[in-house]
Design an enzyme around this catalytic site. Structure first.
Site, PDB file in Angstrom:
ATOM      1  N   TYR A 146       0.849  -1.191   0.000  1.00  0.00           N
ATOM      2  CA  TYR A 146       0.000   0.000   0.000  1.00  0.00           C
ATOM      3  C   TYR A 146       0.884   1.240   0.000  1.00  0.00           C
ATOM      4  O   TYR A 146       2.008   1.210   0.522  1.00  0.00           O
ATOM      5  CB  TYR A 146      -0.884   0.041   1.252  1.00  0.00           C
ATOM      6  CG  TYR A 146      -1.952  -1.019   1.317  1.00  0.00           C
ATOM      7  CD1 TYR A 146      -3.169  -0.854   0.669  1.00  0.00           C
ATOM      8  CD2 TYR A 146      -1.748  -2.191   2.052  1.00  0.00           C
ATOM      9  CE1 TYR A 146      -4.163  -1.818   0.745  1.00  0.00           C
ATOM     10  CE2 TYR A 146      -2.730  -3.165   2.137  1.00  0.00           C
ATOM     11  CZ  TYR A 146      -3.937  -2.976   1.481  1.00  0.00           C
ATOM     12  OH  TYR A 146      -4.912  -3.934   1.561  1.00  0.00           O
ATOM     13  N   THR A 172      -1.358  -1.650  -4.369  1.00  0.00           N
ATOM     14  CA  THR A 172      -2.804  -1.621  -4.242  1.00  0.00           C
ATOM     15  C   THR A 172      -3.259  -0.171  -4.165  1.00  0.00           C
ATOM     16  O   THR A 172      -3.020   0.514  -3.163  1.00  0.00           O
ATOM     17  CB  THR A 172      -3.255  -2.403  -3.000  1.00  0.00           C
ATOM     18  OG1 THR A 172      -2.816  -3.759  -3.143  1.00  0.00           O
ATOM     19  CG2 THR A 172      -4.762  -2.379  -2.856  1.00  0.00           C
ATOM     20  N   LYS A 244      -2.739  -2.862  -8.682  1.00  0.00           N
ATOM     21  CA  LYS A 244      -3.866  -3.719  -8.338  1.00  0.00           C
ATOM     22  C   LYS A 244      -5.036  -2.844  -7.892  1.00  0.00           C
ATOM     23  O   LYS A 244      -4.875  -1.985  -7.034  1.00  0.00           O
ATOM     24  CB  LYS A 244      -3.463  -4.677  -7.209  1.00  0.00           C
ATOM     25  CG  LYS A 244      -4.521  -5.684  -6.810  1.00  0.00           C
ATOM     26  CD  LYS A 244      -3.970  -6.623  -5.739  1.00  0.00           C
ATOM     27  CE  LYS A 244      -4.966  -7.695  -5.351  1.00  0.00           C
ATOM     28  NZ  LYS A 244      -6.165  -7.158  -4.676  1.00  0.00           N
TER      29      LYS A 244
END
Length: 382
Positions: A146, A172, A244
């Protein structure tokens, strides 16, 4: 008699008969405490997107072909520079030791024994080094990451992933905040005692001081951006950078513009924005925007080998699965994950054969049809 062969006679005993992913899910759900089961199985808010992730596959019909020689059928493909048994990888999913004590170690061993790649979550209960050591070097690993406020910690995670042999970062991008997860709030969900997050350098004691939601917001950086974060990662690693959480053509084009190596069409398993499209529905838009310039993968709702086939026919090069692996762990650890992979592989291979596809490159939109609103079956042409 069927084709001259005797009909199979079912043998009933005390062992549970596992024939499909739903069987594994049912057994796993019985083995999990309520809070763990609801954490793993639930989506956000009203569960709309998580339900549609699987339901989207039912819009399509397979165009079976006959008299095709499939005796040398080949399911293999290449992902992250690694030949894999079939076009499936294990998605990064956290807290796997909540499903089975061996957690990500069992998953890595199963991936290695079956020949598929593995994503490692930032929220893994074992270190990246321990996970890749458990799985060995016959497969490729990707580190999920992240955007983080603490850049020094983020850089240490990257360095450890590189040292452990990971081939890619899966950034992500869909989580500036966590989705509204009512079950977690109702249950005051907290990571079970004794489980740590070594990648995030958080001990069990520290983790249990806050809820999962509050703990995430303490380190997540909601000021992330394409220009800042991709450039920063490029300056810190030689690993591939994949995004993602893509669901639109606009973001697909931005990933290409910023030099990303690939995208995963994903809605975070229906755990972020409820009402976002099913990933299969978003896939076509992203594939058409990419126009072959970067690889497009997808996750979400894969429960059958035929689902893999449909996703490939619509342009995905590979799919990733998350919850079925958790269910496999809760069912029977490494053996359970291997069973998940075996079920999906056998179903995918059988689907290829019945549709007359001798290799994954032959799986195209011509293999599919779709029901129209007036009940007509229409081919999904190239």
């Amino acid at each position: 008699m069927s084709g001259g062969a005797p009909l199979p006679v079912p043998v009933k005993g005390e062992d549970i008969v596992i024939l499909n992913i739903d069987d594994i899910k049912k057994t796993a759900s019985k083995n999990l405490p309520v809070t763990a089961r609801e954490f793993f199985n639930s989506g956000s808010t009203y569960q709309t997107t998580i339900a549609e992730n699987s339901a989207a596959f039912d819009k399509y019909r397979l165009r079976s072909r006959v008299l095709v020689d499939v005796s040398s059928l080949n399911t293999s493909t290449t992902c992250l520079g690694q030949p894999i048994k079939f076009p499936l990888c294990i998605a990064p999913a956290g807290l796997q030791a909540m499903a089975h004590p061996d957690g990500e170690l069992a998953t890595a061993r199963a991936c290695s024994s079956f020949g598929v790649n593995m994503g490692i979550s930032s929220y893994a209960n074992y270190s990246t080094g321990d996970i890749t050591a458990a799985g060995g070097h016959g497969i490729s690993y990707a580190m999920q990451l992240y955007p983080m406020r603490n850049r020094q910690l983020q850089e240490r995670i990257i360095q450890r992933a590189e040292a452990a042999g990971c081939k890619a970062i899966l950034l992500t991008g869909d989580s500036p905040v966590l989705g509204v997860r009512y079950n977690e709030w109702r249950n005051d969900f907290r990571t079970p005692e004794g489980l740590s997050f070594p990648n995030l350098e958080r001990t069990s004691e520290v983790i249990r001081e806050t809820t999962h939601d509050s703990g995430f917001m303490q380190y997540n950086d909601d000021s992330h951006s394409w220009a800042r974060d991709i450039a920063w990662l490029r300056g810190k690693t030689k690993m591939q950078i994949w995004i993602k959480g893509i669901l639109t053509a606009e973001d697909t084009n931005l990933a290409i513009r910023h030099g990303c190596d690939g995208i995963i069409v994903s809605n975070h398993g229906g755990r972020q924005l409820d009402g976002a499209p099913a990933t299969l529905d978003a896939l076509l838009e992203c594939v058409e925007a990419a126009r072959g310039r970067i690889p497009v993968h997808m996750d979400g709702g894969i429960r059958r080998g035929s689902d893999i086939f449909v996703a490939l026919a619509l342009g995905a090069e590979c799919v990733w699965v998350g919850r079925p692996v958790i269910w496999g762990l809760a069912y029977k650890g490494q053996e359970g994950v291997e069973k998940v992979l075996q079920v999906l592989y056998e179903d995918f291979r059988r689907c290829m054969a019945l549709c007359g596809c001798r290799g994954v490159e032959e799986i195209t939109r011509d293999c599919l049809a779709r029901m129209t609103a007036d009940g007509l079956l229409v081919r999904c042409k190239l």
